[in-house]
Design a protein around this motif. Structure first.
Motif, mmCIF file in Angstrom:
data_model
loop_
_atom_site.group_PDB
_atom_site.id
_atom_site.type_symbol
_atom_site.label_atom_id
_atom_site.label_comp_id
_atom_site.label_asym_id
_atom_site.label_seq_id
_atom_site.Cartn_x
_atom_site.Cartn_y
_atom_site.Cartn_z
ATOM 1 N N GLY A 1 -2.829 -0.515 -10.060
ATOM 2 C CA GLY A 1 -2.505 -1.425 -9.131
ATOM 3 C C GLY A 1 -1.210 -1.759 -8.626
ATOM 4 N N GLN A 2 -0.123 -1.329 -9.378
ATOM 5 C CA GLN A 2 1.128 -1.781 -9.126
ATOM 6 C C GLN A 2 1.766 -0.833 -7.909
ATOM 7 N N PRO A 3 2.448 -1.270 -6.836
ATOM 8 C CA PRO A 3 2.799 -0.435 -5.842
ATOM 9 C C PRO A 3 3.902 0.791 -6.551
ATOM 10 N N LEU A 4 3.898 1.845 -5.726
ATOM 11 C CA LEU A 4 4.660 3.123 -6.331
ATOM 12 C C LEU A 4 6.202 2.669 -5.559
ATOM 13 N N ARG A 5 6.983 3.098 -6.820
ATOM 14 C CA ARG A 5 8.436 3.070 -6.249
ATOM 15 C C ARG A 5 8.810 4.680 -6.036
ATOM 16 N N LEU A 6 9.130 4.920 -4.869
ATOM 17 C CA LEU A 6 9.456 6.248 -4.391
ATOM 18 C C LEU A 6 10.587 6.277 -3.869
ATOM 19 N N ILE A 7 11.271 7.865 -3.364
ATOM 20 C CA ILE A 7 12.090 8.037 -2.655
ATOM 21 C C ILE A 7 11.626 9.041 -1.692
ATOM 22 N N VAL A 8 12.318 9.114 -0.402
ATOM 23 C CA VAL A 8 11.990 10.062 0.513
ATOM 24 C C VAL A 8 12.990 11.201 0.771
ATOM 25 N N VAL A 9 12.704 12.352 0.357
ATOM 26 C CA VAL A 9 13.748 13.352 0.646
ATOM 27 C C VAL A 9 13.331 14.190 1.816
ATOM 28 N N GLU A 10 14.293 13.934 2.964
ATOM 29 C CA GLU A 10 14.054 14.463 4.194
ATOM 30 C C GLU A 10 15.071 14.622 4.851
ATOM 31 N N ASP A 11 15.396 15.762 5.653
ATOM 32 C CA ASP A 11 16.772 15.851 6.135
ATOM 33 C C ASP A 11 16.588 15.524 7.692
ATOM 34 N N ASP A 12 15.593 15.320 8.266
ATOM 35 C CA ASP A 12 15.414 14.858 9.495
ATOM 36 C C ASP A 12 15.357 13.332 9.595
ATOM 37 N N GLY A 13 16.245 12.729 10.247
ATOM 38 C CA GLY A 13 16.560 11.406 10.374
ATOM 39 C C GLY A 13 15.614 10.644 10.789
ATOM 40 N N ALA A 14 14.810 11.078 11.934
ATOM 41 C CA ALA A 14 13.622 10.328 12.648
ATOM 42 C C ALA A 14 12.458 10.504 11.657
ATOM 43 N N ALA A 15 12.309 11.281 11.073
ATOM 44 C CA ALA A 15 11.003 11.796 10.267
ATOM 45 C C ALA A 15 11.296 10.706 9.094
ATOM 46 N N ALA A 16 12.478 10.758 8.396
ATOM 47 C CA ALA A 16 12.921 9.864 7.268
ATOM 48 C C ALA A 16 12.659 8.392 7.579
ATOM 49 N N ASP A 17 12.944 8.239 8.859
ATOM 50 C CA ASP A 17 12.858 6.571 9.178
ATOM 51 C C ASP A 17 11.253 6.345 9.196
ATOM 52 N N MET A 18 10.660 7.037 9.897
ATOM 53 C CA MET A 18 9.029 7.065 10.023
ATOM 54 C C MET A 18 8.535 6.904 8.721
ATOM 55 N N LEU A 19 8.864 7.867 7.738
ATOM 56 C CA LEU A 19 8.435 7.634 6.442
ATOM 57 C C LEU A 19 8.531 6.378 5.760
ATOM 58 N N ALA A 20 9.899 6.058 5.641
ATOM 59 C CA ALA A 20 10.131 4.780 5.069
ATOM 60 C C ALA A 20 9.308 3.750 5.797
ATOM 61 N N VAL A 21 9.138 3.441 7.063
ATOM 62 C CA VAL A 21 8.413 2.357 7.656
ATOM 63 C C VAL A 21 6.951 2.477 6.871
ATOM 64 N N VAL A 22 6.193 3.967 7.047
ATOM 65 C CA VAL A 22 4.973 3.905 6.601
ATOM 66 C C VAL A 22 4.759 3.486 5.079
ATOM 67 N N VAL A 23 5.683 4.043 4.255
ATOM 68 C CA VAL A 23 5.635 3.667 2.941
ATOM 69 C C VAL A 23 5.770 2.366 2.575
#
Length: 142
Positions: free
Chosen positions: A20-42
């Motif tokens: 039940g604890q939230p996941l702690r994660l990193i995003v490894v993505e070289d496309d800035g727009a995709a990385a930003d979108m993933l950060a928001v969704v996460v």
């Protein structure tokens, strides 16, 4: 052909998650727009984003410093190979990956399978698909 000795199994040193604890994660993505979108969704899904890495070296440094539960890993990094990065994070830090891939060819999928992934989400993906992958990963990490 998959060699048994090539399979990267979960690292025993990985810390145990509290259900039940939230996941702690990193995003490894070289496309800035995709990385930003993933950060928001996460973060919208209630998980903790420990940081974004755009290269293999940044990913290793971030994993060393933050000790995340998992990595959202782009398969093709500009100038790098996300599958090799995922293998390195797993072996060195016990961090497993959910792959983000626009490629579903046999060779790519075979290489992904060898790293014992927590999941694969094919691009383009929806918010709901990422939520399901993260929910399943959280259960697998218990």
């Amino acid at each position: 052909m998959l060699r048994i000795d090539a399979v990267v199994k979960p690292n025993a040193s990985q810390r145990t998650r509290v259900p039940g604890q939230p996941l702690r994660l990193i995003v490894v993505e070289d496309d800035g727009a995709a990385a930003d979108m993933l950060a928001v969704v996460v973060t919208d899904l209630g998980h903790t984003l420990c940081g974004v890495a755009r290269t293999e070296d940044e990913a290793v440094e971030l994993a060393t410093r933050e000790r995340p539960d998992l990595a959202l890993m782009d398969v093709r990094l500009g100038g790098g190979d996300g599958i090799a990065v995922a293998r390195r994070l797993n072996l060195g830090h016990g961090v497993r990956s959910i792959y983000l891939s626009g490629n579903s060819d046999h060779g790519t999928m075979a290489r992904i399978t060898e790293t014992y992934p927590l999941g694969v989400v094919h691009k383009p993906f929806s918010h709901a698909q990422l939520k399901v992958a993260l929910d399943l990963a959280a259960r697998r990490l218990r």
